[in-house]
Design a protein around this motif. Structure first.
Motif, PDB file in Angstrom:
ATOM      1  N   CYS A   3       1.047  -1.321  -2.545  1.00 52.09           N
ATOM      2  CA  CYS A   3       1.566  -0.160  -2.639  1.00 52.09           C
ATOM      3  C   CYS A   3       2.658   0.441  -1.456  1.00 52.09           C
ATOM      4  CB  CYS A   3       1.333   1.092  -2.950  1.00 52.09           C
ATOM      5  SG  CYS A   3       1.966   3.013  -3.277  1.00 52.09           S
ATOM      6  N   TRP A   4       4.249  -0.017  -1.423  1.00 60.50           N
ATOM      7  CA  TRP A   4       4.425   0.290  -0.089  1.00 60.50           C
ATOM      8  C   TRP A   4       5.065   2.124  -0.233  1.00 60.50           C
ATOM      9  CZ3 TRP A   4      10.338  -1.550   1.125  1.00 60.50           C
ATOM     10  CH2 TRP A   4      10.680  -0.951   2.041  1.00 60.50           C
ATOM     11  N   VAL A   5       4.662   3.052   0.712  1.00 60.46           N
ATOM     12  CA  VAL A   5       4.380   4.163   0.583  1.00 60.46           C
ATOM     13  C   VAL A   5       6.000   4.748   1.470  1.00 60.46           C
ATOM     14  CG1 VAL A   5       3.840   6.783   0.904  1.00 60.46           C
ATOM     15  CG2 VAL A   5       1.453   4.624  -0.428  1.00 60.46           C
ATOM     16  N   GLU A   6       6.796   4.677   2.075  1.00 58.61           N
ATOM     17  CA  GLU A   6       7.950   4.579   2.510  1.00 58.61           C
ATOM     18  C   GLU A   6       7.807   6.377   2.924  1.00 58.61           C
ATOM     19  OE1 GLU A   6       9.460   3.494   4.480  1.00 58.61           O
ATOM     20  OE2 GLU A   6      12.229   4.056   4.315  1.00 58.61           O
ATOM     21  N   GLU A   7       9.002   7.068   3.177  1.00 60.03           N
ATOM     22  CA  GLU A   7       8.856   8.200   4.061  1.00 60.03           C
ATOM     23  C   GLU A   7       6.973   8.600   4.307  1.00 60.03           C
ATOM     24  OE1 GLU A   7      12.098  10.400   2.831  1.00 60.03           O
ATOM     25  OE2 GLU A   7      13.141   8.472   3.831  1.00 60.03           O
ATOM     26  N   ALA A   8       6.643   8.354   4.567  1.00 63.19           N
ATOM     27  CA  ALA A   8       5.319   9.030   4.612  1.00 63.19           C
ATOM     28  C   ALA A   8       4.884  10.175   5.338  1.00 63.19           C
ATOM     29  CB  ALA A   8       4.071   7.656   4.483  1.00 63.19           C
ATOM     30  N   GLU A   9       5.564  10.469   5.715  1.00 59.33           N
ATOM     31  CA  GLU A   9       5.102  11.335   6.638  1.00 59.33           C
ATOM     32  C   GLU A   9       5.136  12.743   6.052  1.00 59.33           C
ATOM     33  OE1 GLU A   9       9.637  11.161   6.781  1.00 59.33           O
ATOM     34  OE2 GLU A   9       8.203   9.921   7.059  1.00 59.33           O
ATOM     35  N   LYS A  10       5.927  12.828   4.474  1.00 62.85           N
ATOM     36  CA  LYS A  10       6.103  13.795   3.258  1.00 62.85           C
ATOM     37  C   LYS A  10       4.877  13.713   2.125  1.00 62.85           C
ATOM     38  CE  LYS A  10      11.142  13.826   4.006  1.00 62.85           C
ATOM     39  NZ  LYS A  10      12.380  13.152   3.516  1.00 62.85           N
ATOM     40  N   VAL A  11       4.047  12.967   2.242  1.00 63.11           N
ATOM     41  CA  VAL A  11       2.603  12.829   1.736  1.00 63.11           C
ATOM     42  C   VAL A  11       1.831  13.609   1.716  1.00 63.11           C
ATOM     43  CG1 VAL A  11       1.402  11.354   0.175  1.00 63.11           C
ATOM     44  CG2 VAL A  11       3.741  10.811   0.638  1.00 63.11           C
ATOM     45  N   THR A  12       1.631  14.894   1.118  1.00 62.13           N
ATOM     46  CA  THR A  12       0.799  15.530   0.693  1.00 62.13           C
ATOM     47  C   THR A  12      -0.715  14.960   0.475  1.00 62.13           C
ATOM     48  OG1 THR A  12       0.865  16.461  -1.727  1.00 62.13           O
ATOM     49  CG2 THR A  12       2.294  17.060  -0.196  1.00 62.13           C
ATOM     50  N   GLY A  19      -8.253  -6.954  -3.080  1.00 63.15           N
ATOM     51  CA  GLY A  19      -7.750  -7.398  -1.943  1.00 63.15           C
ATOM     52  C   GLY A  19      -6.717  -6.635  -2.156  1.00 63.15           C
ATOM     53  N   SER A  20      -6.716  -5.603  -2.939  1.00 64.08           N
ATOM     54  CA  SER A  20      -4.883  -4.483  -2.528  1.00 64.08           C
ATOM     55  C   SER A  20      -4.923  -4.071  -1.564  1.00 64.08           C
ATOM     56  CB  SER A  20      -5.088  -3.430  -3.556  1.00 64.08           C
ATOM     57  OG  SER A  20      -6.499  -3.319  -3.745  1.00 64.08           O
ATOM     58  N   GLU A  21      -3.606  -3.970  -1.411  1.00 68.60           N
ATOM     59  CA  GLU A  21      -3.378  -3.172  -0.207  1.00 68.60           C
ATOM     60  C   GLU A  21      -2.146  -2.343   0.050  1.00 68.60           C
ATOM     61  OE1 GLU A  21      -3.765  -7.221   2.963  1.00 68.60           O
ATOM     62  OE2 GLU A  21      -1.506  -6.052   2.548  1.00 68.60           O
ATOM     63  N   ILE A  22      -2.252  -0.966   1.280  1.00 64.83           N
ATOM     64  CA  ILE A  22      -1.182   0.227   0.897  1.00 64.83           C
ATOM     65  C   ILE A  22      -0.994   0.052   2.214  1.00 64.83           C
ATOM     66  CG2 ILE A  22      -1.333   2.221   1.282  1.00 64.83           C
ATOM     67  CD1 ILE A  22      -3.574   2.604  -0.262  1.00 64.83           C
ATOM     68  N   TRP A  23       0.779   0.044   2.222  1.00 60.33           N
ATOM     69  CA  TRP A  23       1.517  -0.515   3.222  1.00 60.33           C
ATOM     70  C   TRP A  23       2.286   0.808   3.369  1.00 60.33           C
ATOM     71  CZ3 TRP A  23       4.339  -5.631   3.594  1.00 60.33           C
ATOM     72  CH2 TRP A  23       3.579  -6.989   3.170  1.00 60.33           C
ATOM     73  N   VAL A  24       2.264   1.625   4.729  1.00 60.77           N
ATOM     74  CA  VAL A  24       2.408   2.777   5.333  1.00 60.77           C
ATOM     75  C   VAL A  24       3.311   2.986   6.010  1.00 60.77           C
ATOM     76  CG1 VAL A  24       2.160   5.262   5.486  1.00 60.77           C
ATOM     77  CG2 VAL A  24       1.009   3.904   4.300  1.00 60.77           C
TER      78      VAL A  24
END
Length: 187
Positions: free
Chosen positions: A121-130, A145-150
């Motif tokens: 999961c790629w979370v872009e512009e994550a500064e706005k994520v609540t 093995g899942s990953e979260i890319w921020v």
């Protein structure tokens, strides 16, 4: 499945993108090539194995507000047009079966909660994520093995993303501050 050879350069700040970690966080000011590096690495990985990649951000009311265009442009730059099918709402790698899907977090909580099998999961512009969105998203990304890319440009140190990944990082979190000085191709 054959492995596609892709020639792509990355700033040194992104050398750990291939290291396994639950969370990979790249933050800093504009011009650090955060989005470009992540887009390129995800496209390359998508040619090497079958992956389901969720690209998300807090607010996304249309595909134009997603990283769909960035990924499409990088497919061209990496000369991978014959490898990918780019359609209005998704991008698919023809040789591996990898798929990129795009969703906003805030107004799609039920859809996000029911997602299965997301590898990255790629979370872009994550500064706005609540905090609420993080509480829904993190347990959803649960494939082995899942990953979260921020990726984000910090606004305030009190913002939920900064607190969650920089001030109080969870275990198995790689985080790197990246700025324009780290980008050898910055104009």
């Amino acid at each position: 499945m054959s492995r596609i050879k892709v020639r792509a350069q990355f700033p040194k700040a992104f050398r750990d993108l291939d290291q396994p970690a639950r969370y990979k966080v790249y933050y800093g000011g504009r011009g650090g090539a955060k989005s470009w590096a992540v887009a390129r690495k995800l496209l390359i990985r998508a040619t090497q194995q079958k992956l389901l990649i969720l690209c998300t951000r807090e607010l996304q009311s249309s595909i134009e507000e997603s990283v769909h265009r960035l990924l499409s442009d990088q497919i061209e730059k990496l000369q991978l047009s014959s490898e990918f099918e780019v359609v209005q709402k998704s991008i698919r790698c023809l040789s591996s079966g990898s798929e990129f899907i795009f969703e906003g977090l805030r107004y799609n909580t039920d859809k996000i909660k029911s997602m299965e099998g997301v590898d990255i999961c790629w979370v872009e512009e994550a500064e706005k994520v609540t905090d609420d969105s993080w509480r829904i998203l993190i347990p959803t990304i649960r494939a082995p093995g899942s990953e979260i890319w921020v990726t984000f440009n910090p606004h305030l140190e009190t913002d939920p993303t900064y607190q969650r990944f920089i001030a109080n990082p969870p275990p198995d979190c790689l985080s790197n501050a990246v700025n324009w000085r780290d980008n050898p191709w910055f104009p």
